[in-house]
Every structure is written in C-alpha cells, then in structure tokens.
Design a protein around this motif. Structure first.
Motif, mmCIF file in Angstrom:
data_model
loop_
_atom_site.group_PDB
_atom_site.id
_atom_site.type_symbol
_atom_site.label_atom_id
_atom_site.label_comp_id
_atom_site.label_asym_id
_atom_site.label_seq_id
_atom_site.Cartn_x
_atom_site.Cartn_y
_atom_site.Cartn_z
ATOM 1 N N GLY A 42 0.789 -1.224 0.000
ATOM 2 C CA GLY A 42 0.000 0.000 0.000
ATOM 3 C C GLY A 42 0.820 1.272 0.000
ATOM 4 O O GLY A 42 0.256 2.371 -0.040
ATOM 5 N N LYS A 43 2.145 1.132 0.059
ATOM 6 C CA LYS A 43 3.012 2.307 0.059
ATOM 7 C C LYS A 43 3.979 2.252 -1.119
ATOM 8 O O LYS A 43 4.212 1.204 -1.702
ATOM 9 N N ASP A 44 4.552 3.400 -1.448
ATOM 10 C CA ASP A 44 5.512 3.468 -2.538
ATOM 11 C C ASP A 44 6.807 2.753 -2.145
ATOM 12 O O ASP A 44 7.164 2.667 -0.963
ATOM 13 N N ARG A 45 7.493 2.277 -3.152
ATOM 14 C CA ARG A 45 8.805 1.683 -2.924
ATOM 15 C C ARG A 45 9.768 2.755 -2.418
ATOM 16 O O ARG A 45 9.768 3.879 -2.908
ATOM 17 N N GLU A 46 10.590 2.388 -1.469
ATOM 18 C CA GLU A 46 11.502 3.329 -0.824
ATOM 19 C C GLU A 46 12.953 2.945 -1.094
ATOM 20 O O GLU A 46 13.335 1.776 -0.954
ATOM 21 N N PHE A 47 13.753 3.929 -1.452
ATOM 22 C CA PHE A 47 15.178 3.698 -1.641
ATOM 23 C C PHE A 47 15.837 3.479 -0.281
ATOM 24 O O PHE A 47 15.632 4.249 0.655
ATOM 25 N N VAL A 48 16.674 2.454 -0.195
ATOM 26 C CA VAL A 48 17.369 2.146 1.053
ATOM 27 C C VAL A 48 18.851 2.477 0.941
ATOM 28 O O VAL A 48 19.388 3.240 1.744
ATOM 29 N N ALA A 49 19.513 1.895 -0.056
ATOM 30 C CA ALA A 49 20.955 2.094 -0.186
ATOM 31 C C ALA A 49 21.400 1.716 -1.585
ATOM 32 O O ALA A 49 20.719 0.952 -2.271
ATOM 33 N N ALA A 50 22.546 2.244 -1.989
ATOM 34 C CA ALA A 50 23.121 1.895 -3.280
ATOM 35 C C ALA A 50 24.630 1.912 -3.174
ATOM 36 O O ALA A 50 25.202 2.586 -2.307
ATOM 37 N N GLU A 89 9.606 0.101 12.145
ATOM 38 C CA GLU A 89 9.327 0.776 10.871
ATOM 39 C C GLU A 89 10.233 0.303 9.737
ATOM 40 O O GLU A 89 10.038 0.710 8.583
ATOM 41 N N ASP A 90 11.199 -0.544 10.031
ATOM 42 C CA ASP A 90 12.010 -1.158 8.982
ATOM 43 C C ASP A 90 11.325 -2.376 8.373
ATOM 44 O O ASP A 90 11.822 -2.950 7.398
ATOM 45 N N THR A 91 10.209 -2.775 8.939
ATOM 46 C CA THR A 91 9.465 -3.912 8.419
ATOM 47 C C THR A 91 9.022 -3.647 6.982
ATOM 48 O O THR A 91 8.377 -2.640 6.700
ATOM 49 N N ALA A 92 9.406 -4.542 6.079
ATOM 50 C CA ALA A 92 9.097 -4.375 4.660
ATOM 51 C C ALA A 92 9.640 -5.571 3.892
ATOM 52 O O ALA A 92 10.402 -6.377 4.426
ATOM 53 N N ALA A 93 9.236 -5.647 2.639
ATOM 54 C CA ALA A 93 9.896 -6.549 1.706
ATOM 55 C C ALA A 93 11.086 -5.798 1.120
ATOM 56 O O ALA A 93 10.935 -4.663 0.663
#
Length: 119
Positions: A42-50, A89-93
């Motif tokens: 239900g939320k947009d994909r979020e950038f984590v790291a590169a 809040e880090d819970t995600a795929a």
C-alpha cells in the motif's frame, strides 16, 4: 541481464541486527551498480541504499543512514545490506536491484525477502 536472488530476511526483535545478501548471476557483476529498496503493501517503494560498481561510492536513504551499511564482494557476485539497530518501521519486503554501467535506471530486480521487526 543479471539474475538476482535475495536471502537473509526474517522475523526479529527491535534493536537486533540482520544481514541481507543478494547473489547475482548472468552478466559481469562488476559492471553493475547495485541498490536495495524496500516496500510495504500500500506504500511506494523506498530507496534504502546503493553502491557503485567499484564499491567506492555508497548512498543511503535518510531513514537508514547511520544504521545500515551496503557492501559488495565482486569476487562472489554478491551485495550485502547490514542492518543494525532494527526498528519496527524497517518492516518491509526488501528488494535488490542492478543498474548496468551507463544506465539511468535499475533494470533487474530480485524477488524480494521479507524483514519483519517486532517491538
């Protein structure tokens, strides 16, 4: 094209650490910059790291800066995401992605690994 397989996700308590791995196969891994993204339903994909194809340049999203570390081992065709001090809040795929040198977009994606952080 490169094939990506993530691993290392799981259910953990807040405050602990977890390391995600992304194994690549196909084209020359060292020709790709790599990224980690995450998404909650239900939320947009979020950038984590590169990380750059050389491994010299690393970049982080504001939400994880100081807690997460991205690294790569070109000899093992693998990119890692070390996650410390995990929060609910880090819970995600979490998804691994590859961007071929000179490309402007991530063109190859893994299937994702779920990280669930309980409070």
């Amino acid at each position: 094209q490169v094939q990506l397989v993530e691993s290392g996700g799981g259910l953990v308590q807040a405050g602990v650490s977890l390391r995600l791995s992304c194994a690549a196969s196909g084209r020359t891994f060292s020709s790709y910059s790599m990224g980690w993204f995450r998404q909650v339903p239900g939320k947009d994909r979020e950038f984590v790291a590169a990380i750059s194809w050389t491994g010299v340049g690393t970049y982080y999203g504001d939400a994880v800066k100081g807690r997460f570390t991205i690294s790569r081992d070109n000899a093992k065709n693998t990119v890692y995401l070390q996650m410390n001090n995990l929060k609910p809040e880090d819970t995600a795929a979490y998804y691994c992605a590859a961007k071929f040198r000179g490309s402007h977009e991530y063109g190859d994606w893994g299937q994702g690994t779920q990280v669930t952080v309980s409070s």
